[in-house]
Scaffold this active site. Structure first.
Site, PDB file in Angstrom:
ATOM      1  N   LYS A  53       0.862  -1.187   0.000  1.00 19.23           N
ATOM      2  CA  LYS A  53       0.000   0.000   0.000  1.00 19.23           C
ATOM      3  C   LYS A  53       0.901   1.241   0.000  1.00 19.23           C
ATOM      4  CE  LYS A  53      -1.648   2.974   2.320  1.00 19.23           C
ATOM      5  NZ  LYS A  53      -1.341   4.361   1.908  1.00 19.23           N
ATOM      6  N   GLY A 111       7.224   5.325   7.948  1.00 15.80           N
ATOM      7  CA  GLY A 111       6.467   6.568   8.006  1.00 15.80           C
ATOM      8  C   GLY A 111       6.673   7.258   9.334  1.00 15.80           C
ATOM      9  N   GLU A 146       9.970   1.574  10.490  1.00  7.03           N
ATOM     10  CA  GLU A 146      11.069   2.501  10.174  1.00  7.03           C
ATOM     11  C   GLU A 146      10.494   3.896  10.287  1.00  7.03           C
ATOM     12  OE1 GLU A 146      14.092   1.887   9.797  1.00  7.03           O
ATOM     13  OE2 GLU A 146      14.022  -0.273   9.555  1.00  7.03           O
ATOM     14  N   CYS A 182      14.605  10.453   6.281  1.00  5.84           N
ATOM     15  CA  CYS A 182      14.738  10.220   7.708  1.00  5.84           C
ATOM     16  C   CYS A 182      16.196  10.193   8.144  1.00  5.84           C
ATOM     17  CB  CYS A 182      14.090   8.887   8.032  1.00  5.84           C
ATOM     18  SG  CYS A 182      14.685   7.599   6.944  1.00  5.84           S
ATOM     19  N   GLU A 218      11.278  16.640  13.834  1.00  5.56           N
ATOM     20  CA  GLU A 218      11.624  16.327  12.446  1.00  5.56           C
ATOM     21  C   GLU A 218      10.915  17.319  11.516  1.00  5.56           C
ATOM     22  OE1 GLU A 218      10.144  12.634  10.765  1.00  5.56           O
ATOM     23  OE2 GLU A 218      12.156  12.192  10.014  1.00  5.56           O
TER      24      GLU A 218
END
Ligand code: NAD
Length: 506
Positions: A189, A243, A265, A299, A400
């Site tokens: 997905k 995500g 992750e 990331c 972030e």
């Protein structure tokens, strides 16, 4: 859709590309209770593709197809035959890598020069995973001569792979590779912002001759959409997710009901430490690149640059000078280094953090603005941005941002650098630059992160375990460790006598 006509082909320029079908059970099917969504070209801010997305019934169908393949031909196929199919897929991927890279750039806005480099290497990853498809063996466990005890490694089952929008093909490769090598089947997905290239993978799986249902591809929304249905589905054994942390927590809550396995992750706020004894020129090459690559939407980037005081001013000056050299522009133009942010919300988020940094008292020494004019109007372009005088307490150093924003933090001593590096809820990656080999080992062993680079940065390969400590995730992608997370262990005990005492004889 017909089979072999489906190899990736570029949609004609200027037309809206159409992806009207989901890839389920080896067929291209119209959504049953999903629909069609727009995929926006972030360099223009307008739709460039209309893409089918799945609803609950489509996920049900995809999971049923994945289960049937697992219980059928794929589950019975010897590892070396699965490996051969994976190699065929890897070769096709190589053949079509340029087209895939172009489509990835159209969909995500990543500069084509970066997409070509990244996507061009994925075939090697798929080959590496193929080489492991027939090598996961168990062990024998000595006990006594009344029993023969051994373990076998079995696929965890049907995997729901949920990917983000920043690196759709890479995130898919990191899940499909180990899942298929382990013998699992997959429902992929992709993120709603970037569904196109994942669907293109379906064409290559079809061409490679994979049995129907081994890989199913269902674009869709996350919450209240295909993503959540996949996580809630009792027929899914594992969720492999990349995500945001907040999404991971929602997934955990949804998936708890069916006791799934998870790998996560998640984000990062990675420290990139430059000691005064380093080769500062090389460190600058890495630190500037790792601040602005992917328009800051990775990331692993070194978004906190920790610089020892004697070289701090030099590093700030060089960051400013190099920010001016970054060519920001149309991502399809291979001369440009940096394209737009991948979607409008991300652009707004980055701009809001630039305001926050200024309000917090950090010194904005480069960039900070959305770019327009010169053909950039409508796109989500932003200048490479540098803040100096940042402290680790500021939000721009703690949260972030996912934009091309470097926060330069001064420090005096090694212990202070380690303390700042570890003073974060994240623990994904870290880098350090030093000419002192003792310091390299000392500092790297004290940093709480899943990957630490010394005198280099962002060296990530399919063979190098990748993943986070702390809030950066659970488990590893890449490396043998990733394969482990797609396998279960069955322990078998065989009696050599066949005798079992009657406990109730007397
Ligand atoms: P996101 O969490 O918003 O979305 C990721 C995926 O989850 C999408 O496919 C989305 O549709 C789906 N999703 C959203 N809500 C869901 C739900 N309730 N149930 C099931 N699925 C759901 O993340 P994003 O904004 O697409 O990606 C950016 C984030 O990903 C950043 O935090 C970044 O650091 C992280 N990231 C991490 C790595 C890594 O390897 N550690 C790599 C790339 C990106």
């Amino acid at each position: 859709m017909s089979a072999t006509a489906n190899a990736p082909a570029l949609p004609p320029a200027g037309n809206i590309a159409r992806y009207d079908h989901l890839f389920i059970g080896g067929d291209w099917v119209a959504p049953e209770d999903g629909g069609v969504m727009e995929s926006i070209d972030p360099s223009q801010g307008t739709p460039w593709a209309m893409v089918a997305y799945g609803g609950k019934r489509d996920i049900d169908k995809a999971v049923a197809a994945a289960r049937a393949a697992l219980d059928g031909p794929w589950g019975r196929m010897p590892g070396h035959e699965r490996a051969a199919l994976m190699r065929r897929f890897a070769d096709l991927y190589k053949e079509h890598a340029r087209t895939l890279a172009i489509l990835e750039t159209r969909d995500s806005g990543r500069a084509l020069r970066e997409s070509l480099l990244d996507v061009g290497g994925h075939c090697n990853g798929y080959h590496w995973w193929a080489s492991l498809a027939d090598k996961h063996s168990g062990r024998t466990i000595p006990f006594d001569d009344s029993v023969h005890v051994f373990t076998t490694r079995v696929p965890v089952g049907v995997v729901g792979a949920i990917t983000p929008w920043n690196v759709p093909l890479m995130a898919a490769a990191w899940k499909l590779g180990p899942a298929l090598a382990a013998g699992c089947t997959v429902v992929l997905k992709p993120a709603e912002h970037t569904p196109v290239t994942s669907l293109e993978l379906g064409k290559l799986f079809e061409l490679a001759g994979f049995p129907p249902g081994v890989v199913n591809i269902v674009p869709g929304y996350g919450r209240d959409g295909a993503g959540e249905y996949l996580v809630a589905h009792p027929g899914v054994d594992k969720i492999a997710f990349t995500g945001e942390g907040a999404t991971a927590k929602a997934i955990l809550r949804t998936g708890a009901e069916t006791m799934k396995r998870f790998t996560f992750e998640l984000g990062g706020k990675s420290p990139h430490i430059i000691f005064a004894d380093a080769d500062v020129e090389q460190a600058l090459n890495a630190a500037t690149n790792s601040a602005w690559t992917l328009c800051g939407q990775s990331c692993a980037l070194g978004s906190r640059v920790l610089v020892q005081r004697p070289v701090y001013d030099r590093v700030v000056e060089e960051f400013v000078r190099r920010a001016a050299r970054v060519r920001v522009g149309q991502p399809m133009d291979e001369r440009n280094h940096m394209g737009p942010q991948a979607h409008a919300e991300q652009l707004a988020k980055t701009l809001s953090y630039i305001d926050i940094g200024t309000q917090e008292g950090a010194e904005l020494v480069a960039g900070g603005n959305r770019l327009s004019g010169a053909g950039l109007d409508g796109g989500y372009f932003i200048q490479p941005t540098v803040f100096a005088g940042v402290t680790n307490a500021m939000r721009i150093a703690r949260e972030e941002i996912f934009g091309p924003v470097a926060a330069l933090i001064p420090f005096d001593h090694e212990d202070e650098a380690v303390a700042i590096a570890n003073d974060t809820s994240y623990g994904l990656t870290a880098g350090l630059w030093t000419g002192d080999v003792g310091r390299a080992h000392r500092v790297s062993s004290r940093i709480r992160a899943g990957m630490v680079w010394v005198n280099t940065y962002r060296f990530i390969r399919w063979s190098t375990p990748y993943g986070g400590f702390k809030a950066s995730g659970w488990g590893r992608e890449n490396g043998i460790e990733a394969l482990d997370s797609y396998l279960d262990t069955r322990t078998t005990v065989v009696s050599t006598t066949g005798r079992f005492p009657d406990a109730y004889a007397v």
